[in-house]
Structure formats: structure tokens, C-alpha cells
Scaffold this motif. Structure first.
Motif, PDB file in Angstrom:
ATOM      1  N   UNK A  82      55.950  43.699  49.793  1.00  0.00           N
ATOM      2  CA  UNK A  82      55.528  42.338  49.427  1.00  0.00           C
ATOM      3  C   UNK A  82      55.282  42.296  47.922  1.00  0.00           C
ATOM      4  N   UNK A  83      55.390  41.121  47.304  1.00  0.00           N
ATOM      5  CA  UNK A  83      55.026  41.041  45.882  1.00  0.00           C
ATOM      6  C   UNK A  83      53.569  41.475  45.679  1.00  0.00           C
ATOM      7  N   UNK A  84      53.269  42.021  44.514  1.00  0.00           N
ATOM      8  CA  UNK A  84      51.880  42.406  44.239  1.00  0.00           C
ATOM      9  C   UNK A  84      50.983  41.173  44.409  1.00  0.00           C
ATOM     10  N   UNK A  85      49.737  41.379  44.892  1.00  0.00           N
ATOM     11  CA  UNK A  85      48.877  40.218  45.168  1.00  0.00           C
ATOM     12  C   UNK A  85      48.408  39.512  43.894  1.00  0.00           C
ATOM     13  N   UNK A  86      47.996  38.265  44.056  1.00  0.00           N
ATOM     14  CA  UNK A  86      47.472  37.492  42.926  1.00  0.00           C
ATOM     15  C   UNK A  86      46.003  37.825  42.716  1.00  0.00           C
ATOM     16  N   UNK A  87      45.755  38.910  41.997  1.00  0.00           N
ATOM     17  CA  UNK A  87      44.366  39.303  41.735  1.00  0.00           C
ATOM     18  C   UNK A  87      44.176  39.554  40.241  1.00  0.00           C
ATOM     19  N   UNK A  88      42.908  39.583  39.839  1.00  0.00           N
ATOM     20  CA  UNK A  88      42.590  39.799  38.430  1.00  0.00           C
ATOM     21  C   UNK A  88      43.075  41.177  37.940  1.00  0.00           C
ATOM     22  N   UNK A  89      42.872  42.269  38.706  1.00  0.00           N
ATOM     23  CA  UNK A  89      43.351  43.564  38.193  1.00  0.00           C
ATOM     24  C   UNK A  89      44.868  43.600  37.977  1.00  0.00           C
TER      25      UNK A  89
END
Ligand SMILES: Cc1cc2nc3c(=O)[nH]c(=O)nc-3n(C[C@H](O)[C@H](O)[C@H](O)COP(=O)(O)OP(=O)(O)OC[C@H]3O[C@@H](n4cnc5c(N)ncnc54)[C@H](O)[C@@H]3O)c2cc1C
Length: 430
Positions: free
Chosen positions: A308-315
Motif C-alpha cells: 500500500x502507499x505509505x500512510x499520510x502521517x507526520x513522520x
């Protein structure tokens, strides 16, 4: 020759590109954001729930970057990117670039039902957070005034759509506020009778967490009086409330925490996007066929590490921002490009005042210690915010007294027309 780097967006990704390039020789950076501040979105729900004020979690981009002589900060909104002419059209004019970084984040998706937005605000911006705060607090005021028990019930029913971390945080915070903070402040209504429903279309909440953490979060939410409806699709949202299949829930306040969509810009030639509008990027985060254009954070669909695409997170956004900065500097120094690799340090979600779930590698923990971990990490990342100390104090105060300091209902209207009526066009106030 000095290279011109243009960054669209001063969020986690854009700021980290800029800071990596700051003070470096051979580059001049322009960062443009439609807001004049950087927003720490992970604590936005605290503003929506009256625990913090907007200024606690936002800082002017200009002051955050003031020590870098090679960085220019502008406020404006990007509209169109012309990759052939190497320039971007903003609402104030046109800027050229040698390197472009598209880091303008994401907004909510109502899955083709944008008309629901007016009834169910999402939580991405300060304006939305203060609007949610207004609606939640106003519902209690309306319930206190109402003579009709049905209307009281409608005002004291809150539906949160979306069982990801934001939905869990919002539902937990409303549950806790009703049981503790507001419990003694009303005379005619009993805020403890507040009904909070967390609706999730999938089979369980927190799908990105392990089953164990999700079950723990579910128990914690239920202890705060939150009802969790999984495998439930919302089919209508209107003034009266929410329709979910056969079920019609009358609720004065509906909050939207489901679905993300990358902020859309116009391009001079077609670009590949995924089903959430994110730009599909190569392994070095540049666009295929446009090696001088990068995308990062919630704008990028990175498929070179996980299925899956990398998640939408701050890190993810921060690491990608730093990587792009280093890639540009490396290229100027004649070095070949490398592949981006995200280093996952774990994930966490908080449920109310003293509960959270934390997952770091194979380690999982929950409860009070997890909440303290969550608190420390979030305060640590509030770097550059002048009020870090105040934020801690404010939290400690809420924690010890069950109070929420920012319980102000601020109406949208600010200007009177000649006749003394509110102006037709209202703006969002803090
Ligand atoms: C309520 C909430 C809670 C969250 N909680 C967590 C959490 O606990 N942990 C975690 O890791 N992540 C969390 N996230 C996700 C995280 O905040 C995002 O993944 C991260 O902010 C993405 O960074 P970014 O730089 O890509 O975008 P953003 O931080 O969204 O920044 C984008 C910037 O671009 C600007 N912009 C947008 N359009 C334009 C335009 N056309 N022109 C100019 N400027 C523009 C915006 O004003 C904004 O400043 C949360 C998000 C939300 C909304």
C-alpha cells in the motif's frame, strides 16, 4: 549557478525541505503557503474539543524560518503548475523554479457527497476546528434551553463518522467532556446522558493498528460511553442527523473523520494520481518524467516500500521532506540520486484524558503509560512553537481539574451591515 527551489506548502513536508536547504550554498528557496502559519494537525482535535487554543498548535512559518537568509516565505495559494515553462501560477502572480516540491497536503473526501460537508465538518484546518468547537458547545447550550425532550435528545446526540485515529480521538474527547468537564455546569440537562456514536464502514476501528490495540481502544471508548457501530455505511447526512442503512439517527452534531483526498492543483500536462488524488512518485520522490518536480507527505503516493502507499502521517511527511532537501543538495554536488526509505518508529492514538494505544515495532502497550508516551511525543514534536511550556501547563490543568480552558463559542459573523443585521457573507473567526 544558484538553483531556485520552490516549495508549495509549509506543512511537515515543506518545512523539512526548507530547513534541510536552509544555510546551504548554491540554493535559494521560496516557500509559499496559503496560510501564514504551520499547523500541528495531530493536536487539532484538542482545539475542536476546547482543550487548547489555535495559537497553542500553530506558529508563523515566517518566524520558524527567519534564521535562514536563503529562504523567502510568501503567503499565497498555488493554482496551476506549468512543467514545460517551469513555473507555478499563484493567486498573487507567477514564480519560476529549477526544482519544485509539491507539499500541499490533503483535505477530506465525502466520497462524492460534498453536500454533506455543511452538516458534517471535517477536521483539517483551524477554521474547521473552531467551527466544530462552536457546534459542540452550542449543542449543549441549545439542549439546556430546549423544553421538548426530543429536541434535548437530538442536541445531546453526536455522531462521528470514521473510525481512524481522528474519529477515535474526537469521539473519546466528546465522551469524556460530557461525563467530566461539563457534568456539573448545566442545571436542566444532564450532560452525562450525551449519546456519542462512532460510525465505521469497515469491520473494526483503527484498521491500521493490530486487532489487540483496536479492541483495547474499543473498550476504552465504551467506558467513556461511546457506542461503536462498525460495518455501517452512512447514506445520508442532513440538518436532522444521519441515515445509516435502515437506521435514522437524529443528531444535531455530526463530525466527519472519514476519507482523505490530496489537495488538487491544475497541471499543464497530465500527471499520474492514485485513487485518493495523490501524485504517484518514483523511488526518489520525483514525478516520473519530471525529475525536477518532487511530491511529499500527504501529496505523494509512494509504492516502492510497501504494497500500500505509505500512510499520510507526520513522520512520513517529515522524512520525505528531509530526503528531498538532501537529494537536491546531492544533485547540485554531482551525486547520484538514492531511493527513499521510510523508517517507521511506530504509531499511537489517544482515547480521552488518560488512555492511549501505542505500537512500536513488535511492542504494544495501552492505558495510562501509553497516554503519557503519547503526550511526551506530541510535546516533543511541538518544536518551534513558542508556547510549548504553556501547552504542557494547559494540559496539566485540564488533566487535574477536568476542565477545558478554551470553551468559547465564537460566532462566525463579525460585521454588521448598515441596518444592523449580520453580514450575509460570514467568515470563520477563531
Ligand atoms: C486531525 C488530524 C490528526 C492527525 N493526527 C496525526 C497523528 O496523531 N500522527 C501523525 O503522524 N499524523 C497525524 N495526522 C496526519 C498528519 O498531520 C499529516 O500526514 C501531515 O500533516 C502531512 O504533512 P504535509 O506536509 O504533507 O501536509 P500538511 O501538514 O497538511 O501541510 C500542507 C500545507 O500546504 C498548504 N496548502 C494547501 N494547499 C495549498 C495551495 N494550493 N497553495 C499553497 N499552500 C497550500 C496548507 O495550508 C498546509 O500548510 C493528522 C491529521 C489530521 C488532520
Amino acid at each position: 549557478m544558484t538553483k531556485q527551489v520552490l516549495i508549495i506548502g509549509g506543512g511537515f513536508a515543506g518545512l523539512n525541505v526548507a530547513k534541510t536547504l536552509g544555510k546551504a550554498a548554491g540554493v535559494e528557496v521560496t516557500i509559499v503557503d496559503r496560510q501564514n502559519y504551520h499547523l500541528f494537525q495531530p493536536l487539532l482535535y484538542q482545539v475542536a474539543m476546547a482543550g487548547l487554543s489555535p495559537a497553542d498548535i500553530a506558529a508563523p512559518i515566517r518566524s520558524m524560518l527567519s534564521s535562514y537568509d536563503n529562504i523567502r516565505v510568501l503567503q499565497g495559494e498555488a493554482q496551476r503548475i506549468d512543467v514545460d515553462a517551469r513555473q507555478v501560477e499563484f493567486d498573487f502572480g507567477v514564480l519560476g523554479y529549477d526544482y519544485l516540491v509539491v507539499a500541499c497536503g490533503a483535505s477530506h473526501s465525502y466520497f462524492g457527497n460534498d453536500q454533506w460537508e455543511q452538516h458534517a465538518p471535517g477536521l483539517k484546518t483551524v477554521a474547521q476546528a473552531t467551527e466544530i468547537r462552536r457546534r459542540v458547545l452550542a449543542a449543549y447550550e441549545a439542549a439546556e434551553r430546549a423544553d421538548n425532550p426530543d429536541e434535548q435528545k437530538r442536541q445531546l446526540t453526536f455522531v462521528v463518522v470514521g473510525g481512524g485515529p481522528t474519529g477515535v480521538e474526537l469521539a473519546g474527547a466528546i465522551g469524556e467532556m460530557s461525563r467530566f468537564t461539563l457534568a456539573k455546569d448545566f442545571k436542566r440537562i444532564n450532560p452525562r446522558l450525551t449519546r456519542v456514536i462512532l460510525v465505521e464502514a469497515g469491520p473494526r476501528i483503527l484498521p491500521m493498528f493490530s486487532e489487540e490495540s483496536a479492541s483495547r481502544a474499543m473498550r476504552d471508548l465504551e467506558n467513556l460511553g461511546v457506542q461503536i457501530w462498525t460495518s455501517t455505511m452512512v447514506t445520508r447526512v442532513d440538518d436532522e442527523g444521519v441515515v445509516m442503512g435502515e437506521e435514522n439517527v437524529r443528531a444535531a452534531t455530526v463530525l466527519w473523520a472519514a476519507g482523505n483526498e490530496a489537495a488538487r492543483l491544475e497541471w499543464s500536462s497530465p500527471v499520474e494520481t492514485d485513487n485518493r488524488g495523490r501524485l504517484v512518485v518514483a523511488a526518489d520522490l520525483s514525478l516520473p518524467n519530471q525529475s525536477n518536480v518532487f511530491a511529499a507527505g500527504d501529496q505523494a503516493s509512494f509504492l516502492h516500500q510497501t504494497e500500500q502507499p505509505l500512510p499520510g502521517t507526520a513522520p512520513v511527511a517529515m522524512q520525505q521532506g528531509r530526503f528531498i532537501g538532501k537529494t537536491i543538495l546531492g544533485e547540485i554536488a554531482g551525486k547520484p540520486r538514492e531511493t527513499f526509505h521510510f523508517v517507521d518508529k511506530g504509531q499511537m492514538a489517544t482515547i480521552g484524558r488518560s488512555r492511549a494505544v501505542v505500537e512500536v515495532g513488535k511492542y504494544r502497550f495501552a492505558g495510562w503509560f501509553a497516554w503519557v508516551t503519547w503526550l511526551v511525543v506530541h510535546i516533543f514534536y511541538l518544536t518551534g512553537f513558542k508556547n510549548r511550556f504553556f501547552v504542557v501547563l494547559s494540559w496539566a490543568w485540564s488533566y487535574m481539574t477536568f476542565r477545558r480552558g478554551a470553551r468559547l463559542i465564537v460566532e462566525k459573523e463579525w460585521q454588521k451591515e448598515a441596518g444592523g443585521e449580520p453580514a450575509a457573507e460570514a467568515i470563520h473567526a477563531e
